[in-house]
Motif scaffolding. Structure first.
Motif, short mmCIF file in Angstrom:
data_model
loop_
_atom_site.label_atom_id
_atom_site.label_comp_id
_atom_site.label_asym_id
_atom_site.label_seq_id
_atom_site.Cartn_x
_atom_site.Cartn_y
_atom_site.Cartn_z
N GLU A 132 38.21 44.50 42.87
CA GLU A 132 38.52 43.72 41.67
C GLU A 132 38.80 42.26 42.01
O GLU A 132 38.34 41.34 41.32
CB GLU A 132 39.73 44.32 40.95
N LEU A 133 39.53 42.03 43.10
CA LEU A 133 39.84 40.66 43.50
C LEU A 133 38.57 39.89 43.85
O LEU A 133 38.40 38.72 43.47
CB LEU A 133 40.79 40.67 44.71
N PHE A 134 37.65 40.54 44.56
CA PHE A 134 36.45 39.82 44.97
C PHE A 134 35.51 39.57 43.80
O PHE A 134 34.89 38.50 43.72
CB PHE A 134 35.72 40.59 46.08
N VAL A 135 35.43 40.50 42.86
CA VAL A 135 34.60 40.28 41.67
C VAL A 135 35.15 39.12 40.85
O VAL A 135 34.39 38.28 40.34
CB VAL A 135 34.51 41.57 40.82
N LEU A 136 36.47 39.03 40.73
CA LEU A 136 37.09 37.90 40.05
C LEU A 136 36.73 36.58 40.73
O LEU A 136 36.45 35.57 40.09
CB LEU A 136 38.61 38.06 40.02
N LEU A 137 36.72 36.60 42.06
CA LEU A 137 36.39 35.40 42.82
C LEU A 137 34.94 34.98 42.57
O LEU A 137 34.65 33.80 42.32
CB LEU A 137 36.61 35.64 44.31
N ILE A 138 34.01 35.94 42.61
CA ILE A 138 32.60 35.62 42.40
C ILE A 138 32.37 35.05 41.01
O ILE A 138 31.77 33.98 40.83
CB ILE A 138 31.72 36.88 42.58
N GLY A 139 32.88 35.77 39.99
CA GLY A 139 32.66 35.33 38.62
C GLY A 139 33.30 33.98 38.33
O GLY A 139 32.68 33.10 37.74
N GLY A 140 34.55 33.81 38.76
CA GLY A 140 35.25 32.57 38.47
C GLY A 140 34.71 31.38 39.22
O GLY A 140 34.73 30.25 38.71
N HIS A 141 34.22 31.60 40.43
CA HIS A 141 33.76 30.50 41.27
C HIS A 141 32.38 30.02 40.86
O HIS A 141 32.18 28.85 40.53
CB HIS A 141 33.77 30.99 42.73
N ASP A 142 31.42 30.93 40.81
CA ASP A 142 30.03 30.52 40.58
C ASP A 142 29.77 30.11 39.13
O ASP A 142 29.09 29.12 38.86
CB ASP A 142 29.09 31.67 40.97
N SER A 143 30.34 30.85 38.18
CA SER A 143 30.06 30.55 36.77
C SER A 143 30.70 29.22 36.36
O SER A 143 30.09 28.41 35.65
CB SER A 143 30.57 31.68 35.87
N THR A 144 31.94 28.96 36.80
CA THR A 144 32.61 27.71 36.44
C THR A 144 31.86 26.51 37.01
O THR A 144 31.66 25.49 36.33
CB THR A 144 34.06 27.73 36.96
N ALA A 145 31.44 26.61 38.27
CA ALA A 145 30.72 25.50 38.90
C ALA A 145 29.41 25.20 38.18
O ALA A 145 29.08 24.02 37.93
CB ALA A 145 30.44 25.83 40.37
N ASN A 146 28.69 26.23 37.81
CA ASN A 146 27.40 26.01 37.13
C ASN A 146 27.58 25.45 35.73
O ASN A 146 26.80 24.61 35.28
CB ASN A 146 26.61 27.32 37.10
N THR A 147 28.60 25.91 35.01
CA THR A 147 28.84 25.37 33.67
C THR A 147 29.20 23.89 33.74
O THR A 147 28.74 23.09 32.91
CB THR A 147 29.97 26.15 32.97
#
Length: 564
Positions: free
Chosen positions: A337-352
């Motif tokens: 769960e921690l790593f999925v949160l990291l992936i989603g929060g990191h990559d999606s925010t940067a791209n937006t």
């Protein structure tokens, strides 16, 4: 007699072989569902729509947009079939019907998507069907995305990370690049990683600080041999997993591709690094909790990050039960769960944020209006964190909402019906794969009202049927004012219901980190707009084309900055 009999046998054998080939080929052809629109020509090809889809993807590098283009858009229908060898995929582009399905308990994640992410993160909520166990796991993590908790823990870290990004870009704009455009995507990824990692795990990744020191040494001609920060190790693991998912998805058999990947030494190294880094952080948190009594453990004021909150709740439960708390480093569900949160929060925010900068360059009037609204609200200087979070600035809300809509960082979502059902009046069988367009960037072909269920009609009414209003015009244009209305006093207000907003999905499977992402985005947009003017870049860098990987990324994420 023998020769004639032998010839007849050969002829019979050849006929049977021909029949086997004919019927065998027929089994390989696409099997369209009845009634739902599809391309009749594709039904006569073993590869179905793939001969049309593959060139479109190669030309645009946009998988989802290419699918919508050759199905619902080409056929002029809100629902269509993408014909593949075997069973087809149902494509849905009507935003109101998509929202109805996402909120319905009659649909769940598709077996196809679970087969891709499941072997990588088997215990994460992302990889599970909606079961009582999943709901219990979501409850355990629910407080992590509470607004008060985020304001207290994640917001300060997002603010400080963006301040470090501003300092780095000031150095690049004035000294390193001297007013020339540069690629901003990696810096945005580093900023997002710093903010998300410390918000989730409580440790400083230090990637932006490292990059700033490195650049300062380069500009002075000095050697730089500082050890890489913790964030660089985690960033490498995030990029590996994103590449793994995308590479597998591009194969004919993605589930098998992922199953083979988890057997490789590279995947084992990934799990080892992630477990090591997170276990180290967990042990620090548990050390703080060991000497606390029940009353102290019940206070959420001691939590500094998402992991702290969950670990404290588990420690509190164990203490109440009079048992030793289990070792969280062996808790696969927590690690996943921690790593999925990291992936989603990191990559999606940067791209937006990368898309937002593209919009500022392409639509300077919107940039001017946003800066004026912020300056009017905050006055001179850079606002504090509390000012950003508490200020009522309708144009800022509209600018952020418009960027989320138009960027389409997550372009599509998969669902499957749990029983035979109907969608827009068409029969849809249980277990079929439905791919839904959540990127509202053009005027979709909408369903006739007579096709909608009562729930679907209610969704249209809630959104004011925005596609028939000025809010629904020129959807390929960045225009924050489509989200603004005036109240009875003439005061401008933000209207979140102007259009369907599906950027984070909807319903019980809505993006878990939605509140965190919106808060981080608001902070970053405010500080960047008040610190820089995003000027027009050269013609060769202006393209709005994308690269669609796990998230939708600009092909040319360049910025030309003037420091304010």
């Amino acid at each position: 007699m023998f020769e004639a009999s032998n010839g007849a046998c050969i002829a019979l054998f050849a006929s049977l072989l021909a029949l086997i080939v004919i019927f065998g080929r027929k089994k390989l052809y696409p099997k369209p569902y009845p009634q739902i629109p599809y391309n009749p020509h594709s039904a006569k090809r073993i590869m179905g729509d793939l001969p049309d889809l593959i060139p479109a993807i190669k030309a645009t590098r946009a998988n989802s947009e290419s699918i919508y283009r050759i199905t619902t858009q080409k056929l002029g229908s809100p629902i269509a079939q993408l014909l593949l060898p075997g069973n087809p995929m149902i494509i849905l582009s009507d935003p109101y019907e998509i929202e109805r399905i996402l909120r319905s308990n009659q649909f769940d994640k598709s077996a196809w998507s679970l087969s891709v992410v499941g072997p990588l993160f088997s215990k994460a909520t992302l990889s599970q069907l909606t079961t009582p166990e999943l709901k219990a796991q979501k409850r355990l993590w629910g407080d992590v995305m509470g607004l008060d908790f985020l304001k207290r823990t994640a917001a300060p870290k997002s603010y400080s990370s963006t301040v470090e990004l501003v300092e780095l870009w000031r150095l690049k704009a004035t000294t390193a690049h001297k007013g020339q455009p540069f690629n901003v995507l990696e810096d945005l990824k580093n900023a997002a990683l710093d903010a998300v990692w410390v918000s989730i795990v409580g440790e400083e990744p230090g990637t932006l600080r490292y990059e700033k020191r490195k650049l300062e040494h380069e500009l002075k001609g000095q050697p730089f041999d500082d050890p890489a920060p913790p964030g660089s190790f985690m960033k490498e693991q995030v990029e590996y997993i994103v590449d793994t998912i995308m590479d597998a998805s591009a194969t004919p058999f993605p589930a098998w591709a992922v199953k083979l990947e988890v057997l490789k030494p590279r995947f084992r190294r990934f799990r080892k690094v992630v477990t090591r880094e997170m276990s180290r952080a967990m042990k620090k948190a548990l050390t703080r909790y060991e000497g606390l009594d029940l009353d102290s453990l019940g206070k959420d004021s001691i939590d500094t990050c998402a992991m702290d909150l969950v670990l404290r709740k588990q420690a509190l439960q164990a203490k109440k039960a009079g048992v030793e708390p289990s070792d969280p480093a062996k808790d696969v569900a927590m690690l996943d769960e921690l790593f999925v949160l990291l992936i989603g929060g990191h990559d999606s925010t940067a791209n937006t944020l990368a898309w937002f900068i593209k919009f500022m360059e392409a639509f300077p009037q919107a940039q001017t209006e946003l800066r004026a609204a912020l300056s009017s609200a905050f006055g001179p200087g850079i606002p504090t964190l509390s000012q950003i979070l508490e200020a009522d600035i309708p144009y800022l809300d509209a600018a952020c909402e418009e960027a989320l809509r138009l960027s389409g960082t997550s372009n599509g979502v998969l669902r499957s019906p749990l029983q035979d059902t109907t969608i827009l009046g068409y029969p849809v069988p249980k277990g079929s794969i439905i791919y839904m367009n959540i990127h509202v960037n053009h005027s979709s072909v909408l369903a006739d009202e007579s096709q909608r269920t009562e729930t679907g009609k209610a969704a249209c009414q809630k959104k004011d049927d925005g596609f028939k209003t000025p809010a629904g015009r020129d959807l390929g244009t960045y225009e924050p004012r489509r989200w603004l209305v005036r109240d009875e006093t003439g005061k401008e207000k933000f209207n979140p219901n102007a259009l369907p907003q599906l950027a984070f999905g909807a319903g019980v499977r809505m993006c878990f980190g939605r509140r965190l992402a919106v808060m981080q985005f608001r902070i970053a947009v405010t500080l960047l707009i008040l610190s820089f003017e995003f000027q027009e870049v050269p013609e060769g860098m202006q393209s709005m084309a994308c690269i669609e990987r796990l998230f939708r990324t600009p092909q040319q994420p360049y910025a030309k900055l003037r420091v304010l």
